[in-house]
Write an enzyme that holds these catalytic residues in place. Structure first.
Site, short mmCIF file in Angstrom:
data_model
loop_
_atom_site.label_atom_id
_atom_site.label_comp_id
_atom_site.label_asym_id
_atom_site.label_seq_id
_atom_site.Cartn_x
_atom_site.Cartn_y
_atom_site.Cartn_z
N GLU A 164 -2.94 10.34 3.36
CA GLU A 164 -4.38 10.45 4.19
C GLU A 164 -4.14 11.86 4.65
O GLU A 164 -3.37 12.41 4.97
CB GLU A 164 -4.29 9.68 5.22
CG GLU A 164 -4.47 8.17 4.82
CD GLU A 164 -4.71 7.17 6.02
OE1 GLU A 164 -5.48 6.42 6.07
OE2 GLU A 164 -4.03 7.31 6.99
N GLU A 192 0.92 -1.14 0.04
CA GLU A 192 -0.03 -0.05 0.08
C GLU A 192 0.76 1.22 0.02
O GLU A 192 1.77 1.37 0.65
CB GLU A 192 -1.04 0.14 1.35
CG GLU A 192 -1.94 1.10 1.14
CD GLU A 192 -2.98 0.93 2.43
OE1 GLU A 192 -3.26 -0.38 2.51
OE2 GLU A 192 -3.22 1.58 3.22
N ASP A 213 0.36 5.38 0.67
CA ASP A 213 -0.86 6.26 1.30
C ASP A 213 -0.69 7.55 1.06
O ASP A 213 0.33 8.20 1.62
CB ASP A 213 -0.97 5.78 2.92
CG ASP A 213 -1.57 4.42 2.85
OD1 ASP A 213 -2.27 3.88 1.96
OD2 ASP A 213 -1.66 4.03 3.88
#
Length: 287
Positions: free
Chosen positions: A106, A102, A104
C-alpha cells in the site's frame, strides 16, 4: 548505484523453480477486469497500460481474472504525482472470505515534496497486524518502478526494482499461520483514506488537485494458477521449494531495512505489551 541489479539471484532461482509453470501477462484486457469506479479506470495502448483515478465522488479498482497459488507477481507502477495526501494506492494479493489470506503493498500519499510511505502487511486467516513500512530511495511518481511478490510454501519476499525489502518466513512450526492453502487474485485500487493515511489523518485530501491518477504496465505472473497448482506444485515439493535469498540478496535486504524502514511491528513493544509475536524473537530462525 545500480539498484536494478541488486537481487538478480532471487529472480534467477525463481525462474528455475517455476520453469514448469506458465507465465502470464502482456494485456490488461486479457488478464484483468475493472471492478469499480466506472470510467475512472481506463486501459490504453492496446491493453499495455492501465490507469486508476480518484475524484471526490469515487476511486477505482481492478482485479485479475485468474487466481494464483504460489509464484512471482510483477507489476510496474507510477504513483500519483504532486500533492497526494490522503490517497492510498493499494496493490496486493488476496483470497476471499472472512478468513482470507492477503499480501499487501500500500502506497500512502503525502503532501508535495514529502516521500510516499510504502506500507506492507501479511494477513493469514483474516488477521494481519504484521506491518512494515518504508521510504523509497527514489521518487515513485517520476517513472515506473517494479513491485514484486515472491510467494512459495516457505516464504514471502517483497521486492522493489528487484531489491528485497521484506521476507516473511513460514513459522507454522511455532504456531504462526502462513498463507499456503488459499488461492489469491491480484487486486489494485486507488481510494481516499484521509482519516488515517497521511500523518495519522492530520493531512486531508486536497480535492482541488483531483483527479488523482496512478498508472500500471508490464504485468507478469510466473505463477501457478489455482486450477493447475495441485497438479504442478507437487513436483517441486523437495528442497527446491524452500529456495531462499542468497548472501547477496540478504545484504540488499539488510541495506534497505537499515536505511529505509520506518516501522516494524516486531519492534513495537507498546503495541504488544504482553509480548511480541513469536516470529519476532531475534533468536528465532524465522526473523
Amino acid at each position: 548505484m545500480a539498484y536494478g541489479s541488486a537481487a538478480m539471484s532471487v529472480a534467477f532461482w525463481w525462474v528455475l523453480l517455476m520453469g514448469a509453470f506458465r507465465a502470464y501477462g502482456g494485456s490488461f484486457y486479457e488478464d484483468f477486469e475493472i471492478t469499480w469506479g466506472g470510467d475512472r479506470a481506463k486501459v490504453f495502448n492496446r491493453g499495455s497500460l492501465l490507469s486508476l483515478s480518484l475524484d471526490k465522488v469515487s476511486g477505482s479498482g481492478f482485479q485479475s481474472k485468474k487466481q494464483y497459488l504460489f509464484g512471482r507477481i510483477d507489476m510496474q507502477l507510477k504513483l500519483v504525482a504532486g500533492n497526494s495526501a490522503g490517497t492510498v494506492t493499494a496493490y496486493y494479493l488476496s483470497s476471499e472470505g472472512a478468513s482470507h489470506d492477503e499480501i499487501d503493498f500500500e502506497f500512502l500519499g503525502n503532501v508535495s515534496g514529502d516521500p510516499y510511505i510504502l506500507h506492507t502487511n501479511v494477513f493469514t486467516q483474516g488477521k494481519g497486524n504484521r506491518e512494515q513500512q518504508f521510504y523509497l530511495w527514489f521518487d515513485p511518481t517520476k517513472n515506473f518502478h517494479t513491485y514484486s511478490i515472491l510467494w512459495n510454501p516457505q516464504r514471502i519476499i517483497f521486492l522493489v526494482d528487484n531489491y528485497p525489502i521484506r521476507e516473511f518466513k513460514n513459522a507454522e512450526e511455532i504456531g504462526v499461520p502462513f498463507p499456503r492453502t488459499q488461492p489469491m487474485r491480484i487486486y489494485s485500487s486507488l481510494w481516499n483514506a484521509d482519516d488515517w493515511a497521511t500523518r495519522g489523518g492530520l493531512v486531508k485530501t486536497d480535492w482541488s488537485k483531483a483527479p488523482f491518477t496512478a498508472y500500471y504496465r508490464n504485468f507478469n505472473a510466473t505463477a501457478c494458477t489455482a486450477a493447475d497448482c495441485a497438479k504442478s506444485w507437487s513436483s517441486f515439493s523437495g528442497s527446491s521449494s524452500a529456495a531462499e535469498l542468497d548472501a547477496f540478496g540478504r545484504r540488499r535486504l539488510r541495506w534497505v531495512q537499515k536505511y529505509f524502514m520506518i516501522y516494524n511491528y516486531c519492534t513495537d513493544l507498546k503495541r504488544f505489551p504482553q509480548g511480541l509475536p513469536p516470529e519476532c524473537n531475534r533468536r528465532s530462525k524465522f526473523l
